[in-house]
Design a protein around this motif. Sequence first.
Motif, PDB file in Angstrom:
ATOM      1  N   THR A 123       0.868  -1.193   0.000  1.00 23.68           N
ATOM      2  CA  THR A 123       0.000   0.000   0.000  1.00 23.68           C
ATOM      3  C   THR A 123       0.894   1.229   0.000  1.00 23.68           C
ATOM      4  O   THR A 123       2.099   1.120   0.267  1.00 23.68           O
ATOM      5  N   PRO A 124       0.339   2.426  -0.273  1.00 25.91           N
ATOM      6  CA  PRO A 124       1.184   3.641  -0.219  1.00 25.91           C
ATOM      7  C   PRO A 124       1.834   3.838   1.155  1.00 25.91           C
ATOM      8  O   PRO A 124       2.921   4.381   1.268  1.00 25.91           O
ATOM      9  N   GLN A 125       1.169   3.350   2.217  1.00 24.43           N
ATOM     10  CA  GLN A 125       1.743   3.468   3.573  1.00 24.43           C
ATOM     11  C   GLN A 125       2.784   2.378   3.832  1.00 24.43           C
ATOM     12  O   GLN A 125       3.743   2.587   4.543  1.00 24.43           O
ATOM     13  N   ARG A 126       2.554   1.194   3.255  1.00 26.67           N
ATOM     14  CA  ARG A 126       3.493   0.078   3.442  1.00 26.67           C
ATOM     15  C   ARG A 126       3.961  -0.398   2.076  1.00 26.67           C
ATOM     16  O   ARG A 126       3.435  -1.354   1.519  1.00 26.67           O
ATOM     17  N   THR A 127       4.953   0.310   1.560  1.00 25.67           N
ATOM     18  CA  THR A 127       5.396   0.063   0.183  1.00 25.67           C
ATOM     19  C   THR A 127       6.030  -1.311  -0.014  1.00 25.67           C
ATOM     20  O   THR A 127       6.097  -1.801  -1.133  1.00 25.67           O
ATOM     21  N   TYR A 128       6.497  -1.939   1.072  1.00 24.34           N
ATOM     22  CA  TYR A 128       7.053  -3.290   0.965  1.00 24.34           C
ATOM     23  C   TYR A 128       5.994  -4.358   1.244  1.00 24.34           C
ATOM     24  O   TYR A 128       6.304  -5.545   1.308  1.00 24.34           O
ATOM     25  N   GLY A 129       4.772  -3.925   1.467  1.00 24.52           N
ATOM     26  CA  GLY A 129       3.734  -4.893   1.827  1.00 24.52           C
ATOM     27  C   GLY A 129       3.977  -5.383   3.250  1.00 24.52           C
ATOM     28  O   GLY A 129       4.497  -4.657   4.091  1.00 24.52           O
ATOM     29  N   PHE A 130       3.612  -6.634   3.506  1.00 23.86           N
ATOM     30  CA  PHE A 130       3.720  -7.188   4.859  1.00 23.86           C
ATOM     31  C   PHE A 130       4.761  -8.294   4.951  1.00 23.86           C
ATOM     32  O   PHE A 130       4.690  -9.145   5.834  1.00 23.86           O
ATOM     33  N   TYR A 131       5.724  -8.299   4.028  1.00 25.20           N
ATOM     34  CA  TYR A 131       6.731  -9.366   4.015  1.00 25.20           C
ATOM     35  C   TYR A 131       7.450  -9.518   5.349  1.00 25.20           C
ATOM     36  O   TYR A 131       7.755 -10.612   5.784  1.00 25.20           O
ATOM     37  N   ARG A 132       7.711  -8.393   6.009  1.00 26.64           N
ATOM     38  CA  ARG A 132       8.472  -8.428   7.265  1.00 26.64           C
ATOM     39  C   ARG A 132       7.744  -9.163   8.389  1.00 26.64           C
ATOM     40  O   ARG A 132       8.341  -9.546   9.374  1.00 26.64           O
ATOM     41  N   PHE A 133       6.430  -9.331   8.225  1.00 23.28           N
ATOM     42  CA  PHE A 133       5.657 -10.000   9.266  1.00 23.28           C
ATOM     43  C   PHE A 133       6.199 -11.402   9.528  1.00 23.28           C
ATOM     44  O   PHE A 133       6.184 -11.887  10.661  1.00 23.28           O
TER      45      PHE A 133
ATOM     46  N   SER B 248      16.605 -13.275  13.271  1.00 22.52           N
ATOM     47  CA  SER B 248      15.492 -12.384  12.964  1.00 22.52           C
ATOM     48  C   SER B 248      15.818 -10.952  13.366  1.00 22.52           C
ATOM     49  O   SER B 248      15.470 -10.007  12.652  1.00 22.52           O
ATOM     50  N   VAL B 249      16.523 -10.762  14.494  1.00 17.42           N
ATOM     51  CA  VAL B 249      16.915  -9.406  14.914  1.00 17.42           C
ATOM     52  C   VAL B 249      17.870  -8.813  13.878  1.00 17.42           C
ATOM     53  O   VAL B 249      17.757  -7.644  13.507  1.00 17.42           O
ATOM     54  N   HIS B 250      18.791  -9.626  13.359  1.00 21.33           N
ATOM     55  CA  HIS B 250      19.744  -9.170  12.336  1.00 21.33           C
ATOM     56  C   HIS B 250      18.995  -8.621  11.111  1.00 21.33           C
ATOM     57  O   HIS B 250      19.359  -7.579  10.562  1.00 21.33           O
ATOM     58  N   ILE B 251      17.929  -9.319  10.713  1.00 21.70           N
ATOM     59  CA  ILE B 251      17.136  -8.858   9.558  1.00 21.70           C
ATOM     60  C   ILE B 251      16.337  -7.610   9.921  1.00 21.70           C
ATOM     61  O   ILE B 251      16.272  -6.658   9.153  1.00 21.70           O
ATOM     62  N   LEU B 252      15.749  -7.606  11.119  1.00 22.71           N
ATOM     63  CA  LEU B 252      14.922  -6.462  11.536  1.00 22.71           C
ATOM     64  C   LEU B 252      15.728  -5.173  11.683  1.00 22.71           C
ATOM     65  O   LEU B 252      15.194  -4.088  11.476  1.00 22.71           O
ATOM     66  N   ILE B 253      17.030  -5.291  12.018  1.00 26.75           N
ATOM     67  CA  ILE B 253      17.842  -4.065  12.117  1.00 26.75           C
ATOM     68  C   ILE B 253      18.582  -3.783  10.806  1.00 26.75           C
ATOM     69  O   ILE B 253      19.557  -3.046  10.785  1.00 26.75           O
ATOM     70  N   GLU B 254      18.073  -4.385   9.707  1.00 25.08           N
ATOM     71  CA  GLU B 254      18.603  -4.137   8.359  1.00 25.08           C
ATOM     72  C   GLU B 254      20.054  -4.580   8.181  1.00 25.08           C
ATOM     73  O   GLU B 254      20.806  -3.940   7.438  1.00 25.08           O
ATOM     74  N   GLY B 255      20.443  -5.643   8.870  1.00 24.48           N
ATOM     75  CA  GLY B 255      21.797  -6.167   8.680  1.00 24.48           C
ATOM     76  C   GLY B 255      21.933  -6.768   7.283  1.00 24.48           C
ATOM     77  O   GLY B 255      20.944  -7.203   6.694  1.00 24.48           O
ATOM     78  N   SER B 256      23.145  -6.807   6.767  1.00 25.16           N
ATOM     79  CA  SER B 256      23.326  -7.364   5.424  1.00 25.16           C
ATOM     80  C   SER B 256      23.201  -8.888   5.481  1.00 25.16           C
ATOM     81  O   SER B 256      23.569  -9.506   6.485  1.00 25.16           O
ATOM     82  N   PRO B 257      22.676  -9.518   4.414  1.00 23.87           N
ATOM     83  CA  PRO B 257      22.487 -10.972   4.417  1.00 23.87           C
ATOM     84  C   PRO B 257      23.789 -11.709   4.693  1.00 23.87           C
ATOM     85  O   PRO B 257      24.839 -11.357   4.143  1.00 23.87           O
ATOM     86  N   LYS B 258      23.715 -12.746   5.542  1.00 25.21           N
ATOM     87  CA  LYS B 258      24.896 -13.507   5.965  1.00 25.21           C
ATOM     88  C   LYS B 258      25.664 -14.132   4.788  1.00 25.21           C
ATOM     89  O   LYS B 258      26.872 -14.212   4.808  1.00 25.21           O
TER      90      LYS B 258
ATOM     91  N   THR C 112      17.807  -7.416   3.893  1.00 23.28           N
ATOM     92  CA  THR C 112      16.833  -8.466   3.603  1.00 23.28           C
ATOM     93  C   THR C 112      15.447  -7.958   3.958  1.00 23.28           C
ATOM     94  O   THR C 112      15.237  -7.444   5.049  1.00 23.28           O
ATOM     95  N   ILE C 113      14.503  -8.134   3.013  1.00 26.18           N
ATOM     96  CA  ILE C 113      13.120  -7.726   3.288  1.00 26.18           C
ATOM     97  C   ILE C 113      12.436  -8.865   4.038  1.00 26.18           C
ATOM     98  O   ILE C 113      11.856  -8.687   5.095  1.00 26.18           O
ATOM     99  N   THR C 114      12.531 -10.063   3.460  1.00 29.47           N
ATOM    100  CA  THR C 114      12.069 -11.279   4.128  1.00 29.47           C
ATOM    101  C   THR C 114      12.955 -12.409   3.608  1.00 29.47           C
ATOM    102  O   THR C 114      13.743 -12.183   2.691  1.00 29.47           O
ATOM    103  N   SER C 115      12.839 -13.603   4.185  1.00 32.60           N
ATOM    104  CA  SER C 115      13.714 -14.704   3.770  1.00 32.60           C
ATOM    105  C   SER C 115      13.716 -14.879   2.254  1.00 32.60           C
ATOM    106  O   SER C 115      12.661 -14.999   1.639  1.00 32.60           O
ATOM    107  N   GLY C 116      14.911 -14.884   1.676  1.00 32.09           N
ATOM    108  CA  GLY C 116      15.049 -15.102   0.243  1.00 32.09           C
ATOM    109  C   GLY C 116      14.732 -13.891  -0.625  1.00 32.09           C
ATOM    110  O   GLY C 116      14.641 -13.994  -1.846  1.00 32.09           O
ATOM    111  N   MET C 117      14.542 -12.723  -0.012  1.00 37.82           N
ATOM    112  CA  MET C 117      14.262 -11.512  -0.792  1.00 37.82           C
ATOM    113  C   MET C 117      15.163 -10.365  -0.322  1.00 37.82           C
ATOM    114  O   MET C 117      14.902  -9.729   0.685  1.00 37.82           O
ATOM    115  N   GLU C 118      16.263 -10.159  -1.064  1.00 38.15           N
ATOM    116  CA  GLU C 118      17.227  -9.125  -0.684  1.00 38.15           C
ATOM    117  C   GLU C 118      17.036  -7.867  -1.530  1.00 38.15           C
ATOM    118  O   GLU C 118      16.532  -7.930  -2.641  1.00 38.15           O
ATOM    119  N   SER C 119      17.466  -6.739  -0.981  1.00 39.52           N
ATOM    120  CA  SER C 119      17.415  -5.465  -1.694  1.00 39.52           C
ATOM    121  C   SER C 119      18.773  -4.790  -1.635  1.00 39.52           C
ATOM    122  O   SER C 119      19.494  -4.929  -0.639  1.00 39.52           O
TER     123      SER C 119
END
Length: 310
Positions: A85-95, A217-227, A254-261
């Motif tokens: 959505t315009p408010q959540r441009t990445y959708g809900f992948y992080r959930f 999961s914390v590593h991904i949530l704080i925008e750490g680079s993929p291992k 990482t936005i969600t598992s298997g999806m890097e930006s």
Amino acid sequence: MGLGHSHHHGHDHGHNHDHAHVRTTNKKLLTIALLITISFMIAEIIGGILSNSLALLSDAGHMFSDAFSLALSLIAIRFTTKPPTPQRTYGFYRFEILAAFINGVTLAVIAVYIYFEAYQRIISPPEVQGNTMLLIAFIGLLANIAAAWVLTRGNTAENLNMRSAFLHVLGDMLGSIGAIAAGLLIMFFDWYIADPVISIIVATLILFSGWRVTKESVHILIEGSPKHIDVNELNDKLHTIKGVVSIHDLHLWTITSGMESLSCHIVIDPDADPQQILLASKKLIHDAYGIDHVTLQLETEDLKIHEPDI
């Protein structure tokens, strides 16, 4: 200001289609595993109360966390199918990552509770019905093997959410093996202390797997680079492209598992062809690292030098 600005368009449809297929498979498998887990959790609670066994009850507690974890993973998958959505441009992948984080924390809480209960029982070991305990633990083990087998049909290697659910079930399987061992020791040697001792071993395994999932999961949530991606190596590879002078503001997450930006600014030679560098960079990033979500900003060296400081 930039000479060329590129955003990801081309690969999106294929990428999203793959993700949708994986999600559907994962959803089916999680539902089956959830039904198996709930049925045997109830059996273990009844068995644990009847036989007065902490090893069985701690296993049932772990099975409850399994059921909670599997349900949470299912909810996460449902959320990720919602469009951006315009408010959540990445959708809900992080959930999905959030669900994995909550799973990791619940594992740790359950482990601490089992430690506390086991400590009480080591001080004064109660009598335990070894044969009842053995029967229920064996049925529980079969249930865990079935649930684990179901989950291995999904992509537990790449998807953190699926892996956290799988680790719950795996820890549970160890719990059932522990309860069987305790049941045998009680039946043959009247060694009632085996019940809390084995519960402690199981709790330690639960704690370990919980810590790993939480950390990832914390590593991904704080925008750490993929291992699995070496950022310095990626940076060096981009420098080998003809016409690239330097690179700055390179971000990889990482936005969600298997999806890097990835996003970065590339300073290029004023005489170089920006379009060619743009295509070569995107191709390198995609071919070497499988990253489709790429945003590149190209700028000439003199533009960067004369850019006012903000």
